[in-house]
Design an enzyme around this catalytic site. Structure first.
Site, short mmCIF file in Angstrom:
data_model
loop_
_atom_site.label_atom_id
_atom_site.label_comp_id
_atom_site.label_asym_id
_atom_site.label_seq_id
_atom_site.Cartn_x
_atom_site.Cartn_y
_atom_site.Cartn_z
N LYS A 22 14.05 21.57 96.86
CA LYS A 22 15.13 20.75 95.93
C LYS A 22 16.35 21.65 95.99
CE LYS A 22 14.56 20.32 91.32
NZ LYS A 22 15.92 20.92 90.65
N ASN A 23 16.04 22.91 95.41
CA ASN A 23 17.36 23.80 94.80
C ASN A 23 17.64 24.36 95.95
OD1 ASN A 23 16.60 23.07 92.33
ND2 ASN A 23 15.65 25.23 91.73
N CYS A 117 18.00 19.12 82.86
CA CYS A 117 16.78 19.46 82.28
C CYS A 117 17.22 20.03 80.91
CB CYS A 117 15.57 20.31 82.71
SG CYS A 117 14.73 19.14 83.98
N ARG A 122 23.03 25.99 79.08
CA ARG A 122 23.10 26.36 80.56
C ARG A 122 24.65 26.45 80.58
NH1 ARG A 122 18.52 23.07 83.60
NH2 ARG A 122 18.97 24.82 85.19
N ASP A 306 11.18 29.06 87.08
CA ASP A 306 10.54 27.94 87.20
C ASP A 306 8.84 27.72 87.61
OD1 ASP A 306 12.97 26.73 87.18
OD2 ASP A 306 13.30 26.45 89.26
N ARG A 398 11.81 14.24 89.28
CA ARG A 398 13.22 14.73 89.71
C ARG A 398 13.09 15.88 90.99
NH1 ARG A 398 16.86 16.40 84.88
NH2 ARG A 398 17.53 17.41 86.89
C1 UD1 Z 1 18.94 27.40 89.17
C2 UD1 Z 1 17.84 26.30 89.39
C3 UD1 Z 1 16.77 26.39 88.32
C4 UD1 Z 1 16.25 27.64 88.00
C5 UD1 Z 1 17.38 28.84 87.89
C6 UD1 Z 1 16.99 30.14 87.79
C7 UD1 Z 1 18.99 24.57 90.66
C8 UD1 Z 1 19.56 23.10 90.55
N1 UD1 Z 1 18.55 25.02 89.43
O1 UD1 Z 1 19.60 26.83 87.91
O2 UD1 Z 1 15.53 25.27 88.58
O3 UD1 Z 1 15.47 27.67 86.92
O4 UD1 Z 1 18.08 28.56 89.16
O5 UD1 Z 1 16.24 30.52 88.92
O6 UD1 Z 1 19.12 25.28 91.45
N2 UD1 Z 1 24.27 31.71 83.28
C9 UD1 Z 1 25.45 32.06 82.63
N3 UD1 Z 1 26.55 31.56 83.01
C10 UD1 Z 1 26.72 30.88 84.15
C11 UD1 Z 1 25.53 30.46 85.02
C12 UD1 Z 1 24.42 31.03 84.50
O7 UD1 Z 1 25.32 32.58 81.68
O8 UD1 Z 1 27.87 30.49 84.54
C13 UD1 Z 1 22.88 31.99 82.99
C14 UD1 Z 1 21.98 31.14 82.38
O9 UD1 Z 1 21.95 30.47 81.07
C15 UD1 Z 1 20.51 31.52 82.73
C16 UD1 Z 1 20.69 32.64 83.87
O10 UD1 Z 1 22.34 32.83 84.02
O11 UD1 Z 1 20.31 32.54 81.69
C17 UD1 Z 1 20.33 32.01 85.24
O12 UD1 Z 1 21.08 30.83 85.67
P1 UD1 Z 1 21.14 30.13 87.06
O13 UD1 Z 1 20.60 31.08 87.91
O14 UD1 Z 1 22.62 29.99 86.86
O15 UD1 Z 1 20.57 28.89 86.80
P2 UD1 Z 1 20.91 27.43 87.54
O16 UD1 Z 1 21.73 27.83 88.94
O17 UD1 Z 1 21.52 26.58 86.77
#
Ligand code: UD1
Length: 431
Positions: A22-23, A117, A122, A306, A398
């Site tokens: 999915k991701n 979620c 986030r 995850d 989802r």
């Molecule tokens: C993706 C995955 C999610 C997984 C996560 C970490 C998808 C749709 N979701 O989420 O299932 O749990 O990777 O492997 O692919 N952060 C910031 N600023 C930003 C972006 C992120 O501070 O602009 C922080 C977040 O709060 C978190 C960390 O960075 O603590 C990692 O987040 P990120 O890798 O971006 O997660 P997602 O891409 O949202």
């Protein structure tokens, strides 16, 4: 009222095929609209998040043809709108990938702030920082992110403050069409980052270094069509591996890339499972009571956040005291209260859960707080004595294709029910 009802205590035995990730599919579907030629995507998982994204892509004017359950053809030449509708996208977090895709292709994107979620705060500041670095003006107005680069985008040197999967992929997409060279430092290394880069390259992008923490992108003028198959879902695979461990089962997950699951495999071996790796399969055998361990979630190749709730469910019935530290999302212990209702002995202090393993869980009515927590509760229900009902399975749907059917094929007594009557009927039928 959709629920899973489970009669636990049956070891899972058999083989299960793993779907596409999915991701990886979410950014790849978004990026597919960047070409004006037809892109064929294979091995898409049939899960709600993907279907919501496909509808949103259709709504902005792209042509989408569903060839079969796991294959779509997308043609982005008919896109008429760079503004994505809130109603269609509010449910999924990955709506943010349409920002990078539309900005890259049209130098303009309007996408409502993402939902998804509730696993902690986030922020998307790193995505926006990257877009700004390559020349986009970004503002947030009435809940919508507006990114525009009227004079086009130019490559830049970007250092990410945190390792972010979403930001890395989003910047990769937009920068693929910027003028000149972009370098992303402190990039995420997850397999879905690599898959998204491979897909963009198949459309004609020039991205090197994906899978390391420095990614180099040379912008190209346009993308062509291609056929691409999505990488297997390491989290779905890991979930079945945990289900095998928790139920003292013997399960082979097929169609996986064992390398992607090394952190999960290592922990399962540490707690006493036997794990056999094949070329594209992994067998997990748990023949005795498992032992305690410590787990800390980290960006890839560390233990995935995850997989943390599913691991928590396994450790809830392992011998001894385990410590689980969540270092990515602060709100990922919402399954703990529900597990406690099933007899688990877990205390959460800040970002750490202290799990005192109990000899067994008892079935209860629990509710799924988010996608992976929901999967953890199903695992707990499979391991517990008696009946467990898991509410709010919309979250689970989802991200897991045919979760109940795949578990049934491994011998589990699990049904999706939509009414109290169906629930009673199931309970009577399995005694
Ligand atoms: C993706 C995955 C999610 C997984 C996560 C970490 C998808 C749709 N979701 O989420 O299932 O749990 O990777 O492997 O692919 N952060 C910031 N600023 C930003 C972006 C992120 O501070 O602009 C922080 C977040 O709060 C978190 C960390 O960075 O603590 C990692 O987040 P990120 O890798 O971006 O997660 P997602 O891409 O949202």
């Amino acid at each position: 009222m959709e629920q899973y009802v489970i009669k636990g205590g049956i070891p899972l035995v058999g083989e299960v095929d793993i779907a596409g990730a999915k991701n990886a599919a979410l950014p790849i579907l978004s990026a597919a609209i960047m070409s004006n030629e037809t892109v064929t995507l294979e091995n898409l998982p049939d899960v709600n998040d993907i279907n919501v994204l496909i509808e949103s892509i259709e709504k902005i004017g792209a042509h989408v043809e569903r060839v079969d359950r796991h294959t779509v053809k997308i043609n982005g030449s008919t896109i008429s709108d760079c503004a994505v509708d809130y109603e269609s996208i509010k449910k999924i977090r990955a709506s943010y990938y349409l920002l990078g895709a539309l900005l890259g292709k049209y130098n303009r994107a309007e996408v409502p702030l993402p939902g998804g979620c509730n696993i902690g705060s986030r922020p998307i500041d790193q995505h926006l920082k990257g877009f700004r670095a390559i020349g986009a003006e970004v503002s947030i107005s009435h809940g919508t992110i507006i990114a525009k680069a009227e004079r086009g985008m130019r490559g830049a040197h970007i250092f990410m403050d945190v390792v972010s999967v979403g930001a890395t992929i989003n910047i990769m997409m937009a920068a693929s069409r910027a003028l000149g060279r972009t370098i992303i430092e402190n990039a995420a290394k997850e397999p879905h980052v690599v898959d998204a880069a491979n897909f963009l390259n198949s459309m004609g992008a020039d991205i090197r270094g994906a899978g390391t923490d420095v990614i180099r992108i040379r912008g190209v003028e346009k993308f062509h069509g291609c056929t691409y198959s999505i990488v297997p879902d390491m989290i779905e695979a890991g979930t079945y591996m945990m289900a095998a461990a928790a139920t003292k089962g013997d399960v082979v997950v097929r169609n996986v890339i064992p390398k992607h699951l090394e952190a999960v495999t290592a922990k399962l071996i540490e707690i006493g499972c036997e794990v056999e790796e094949g070329d594209d399969s992994i067998r997990v055998v748990a023949s005795r009571r498992l032992m305690r361990t410590h787990v800390k979630t980290l960006p890839y190749p560390g233990f995935p956040t995850d997989m943390q709730p599913q691991m928590g469910a396994v450790l809830a019935v392992a011998r001894g005291t385990s410590i689980v530290t969540e270092s990515i999302f602060e709100n990922r212990f919402k399954y703990v209260d529900e597990l406690s209702r099933m007899g688990a002995n877990i205390k959460v202090e800040g970002n750490t859960a202290i799990i005192d393993g109990v000899s067994g869980l008892t079935g209860a009515r629990v509710s799924s707080p988010d996608l992976r927590a929901g999967a953890a509760l199903v695992i707990a229900g499979l391991a517990a004595e008696g009946f467990t009902t898991v509410d709010d399975i919309v979250y689970i749907k989802r991200g897991y294709e045919d979760f109940d059917k795949k578990l049934q094929s491994l011998g589990a007594e699990i049904r999706e029910v939509a009414s109290e009557r169906e629930l009673r009927k199931f309970e009577l039928s399995v005694g």
